[in-house]
Design an enzyme around this catalytic site. Structure first.
Site, PDB file in Angstrom:
ATOM      1  CB  CYS A  84      -1.747   4.170   9.381  1.00  0.00           C
ATOM      2  SG  CYS A  84      -3.087   4.836  10.396  1.00  0.00           S
ATOM      3  NE  ARG A 128      -3.777   0.457   2.199  1.00  0.00           N
ATOM      4  CZ  ARG A 128      -4.482   0.998   3.200  1.00  0.00           C
ATOM      5  NH1 ARG A 128      -4.509   0.411   4.385  1.00  0.00           N
ATOM      6  NH2 ARG A 128      -5.127   2.134   3.015  1.00  0.00           N
TER       7      ARG A 128
END
Length: 296
Positions: free
Chosen positions: A254, A195
């Site tokens: 995040c 990611r």
């Protein structure tokens, strides 16, 4: 009652006297937001109350403000949640979830820490409790340790009104951009490497990472059994990653300000204190298509 300030093992938690701590079950699944509540009703640590990430640890009404998928609730809303759980100032909290602390438990630990309140995360999470063969309760635990809601409210208001999140522990987008431009911050992304690189993006509309961010997937804090690595090992790994950067210069990110708290917890457990949270995280950053994106 004094408990560890970062992690507590299942046997130690089980041995505590009833009422010595408030246990909070934070199990949550991003793909099924009611799965955690169902799991809680099927079995939980006896006496634990349940925290829903979307409703109790976030304020979904603020997502349109560029604050990411899990905006922090207001201090007043968080105080009301604590009151509903029957918490009182000075009562230690132990949080656990089904993702070894990453989806909910570390977030609650961090939120309480910014309130200046004692808390710990159950090392190994719900899986460690089950593996140890410890007792389980089913159904719903009453929402407060104080059955008389009025009495609970009086006690809580007397000790916690006016409490707020510590602003110094939180970074928002404008400040982060300024600090990145000045080179005064070490930004660490806790998402999985694929990611971070922008190879996949299952949740947010844009793939990639904030330019200048490094990557430390939160899973690297864990041993094979889901428990945190020893503090000395974590310290060595984090210091190698940070290089010349100081813990106080570190900002964690995040997808939405949840799993980043796992890295915060790991640093604190390693004795590397003072890092901060970029609360909107990647989902907040990409809410403005004009902001730069890095890949690879």
């Amino acid at each position: 009652m004094t408990i560890p300030e970062t992690l507590i093992d299942a046997a130690t938690l089980a041995a505590l006297p009833a009422g010595a701590v408030l246990v909070v079950d934070c199990r949550f699944e991003l793909a099924d937001v009611e799965a955690g509540a169902r799991a809680y009703r099927a079995g939980h640590v006896p006496g634990a109350v349940y925290a829903n990430l979307d409703r109790d640890l976030s304020d979904q009404s603020r997502t349109a403000q560029g604050l990411g998928r899990h905006p922090l609730p207001s201090a007043a809303a968080f105080r009301a949640t604590l009151q509903r759980w029957g918490w009182r100032r000075g009562l230690p909290v132990v949080a656990y979830d089904g993702h070894f602390g990453a989806i909910g438990a570390a977030r609650l630990w961090w939120m309480l820490g910014t309130f200046g309140q004692p808390a710990a995360v159950l090392d190994g999470g719900w899986q460690a409790w089950v593996a140890a063969g410890l007792p389980q309760a089913t159904g719903a635990t009453p929402g407060a340790m104080f059955p008389d809601a009025a009495a609970s409210g009086r006690h809580f208001d007397a000790v916690a009104s006016g409490q707020d999140f510590a602003a110094a522990a939180i970074v928002y987008t404008d400040a982060l951009r300024q600090q990145l431009a000045a080179g005064s911050v070490c930004l660490i992304d806790a998402r999985a490497t694929e990611r971070y690189r922008g190879e996949v993006e299952p949740l947010d509309p844009v793939a990639g990472h904030i330019p200048g961010a490094g990557n430390r997937p939160y899973a690297q804090n864990l041993q094979a059994d889901g428990r945190f690595k020893p503090a000395d090992q974590l310290r060595a790994e984090w210091l190698a990653l940070l290089g010349d950067a100081t813990p106080a210069s570190v900002v964690h990110s995040c997808g939405s300000g949840v799993s980043a708290c796992h890295n915060l917890l790991a640093m604190e457990h390693a004795g590397l204190r003072g890092s901060r949270l970029y609360a909107p995280s990647w989902s907040g950053w990409v809410s403005d298509p004009q902001r730069p994106v890095a890949r690879g």
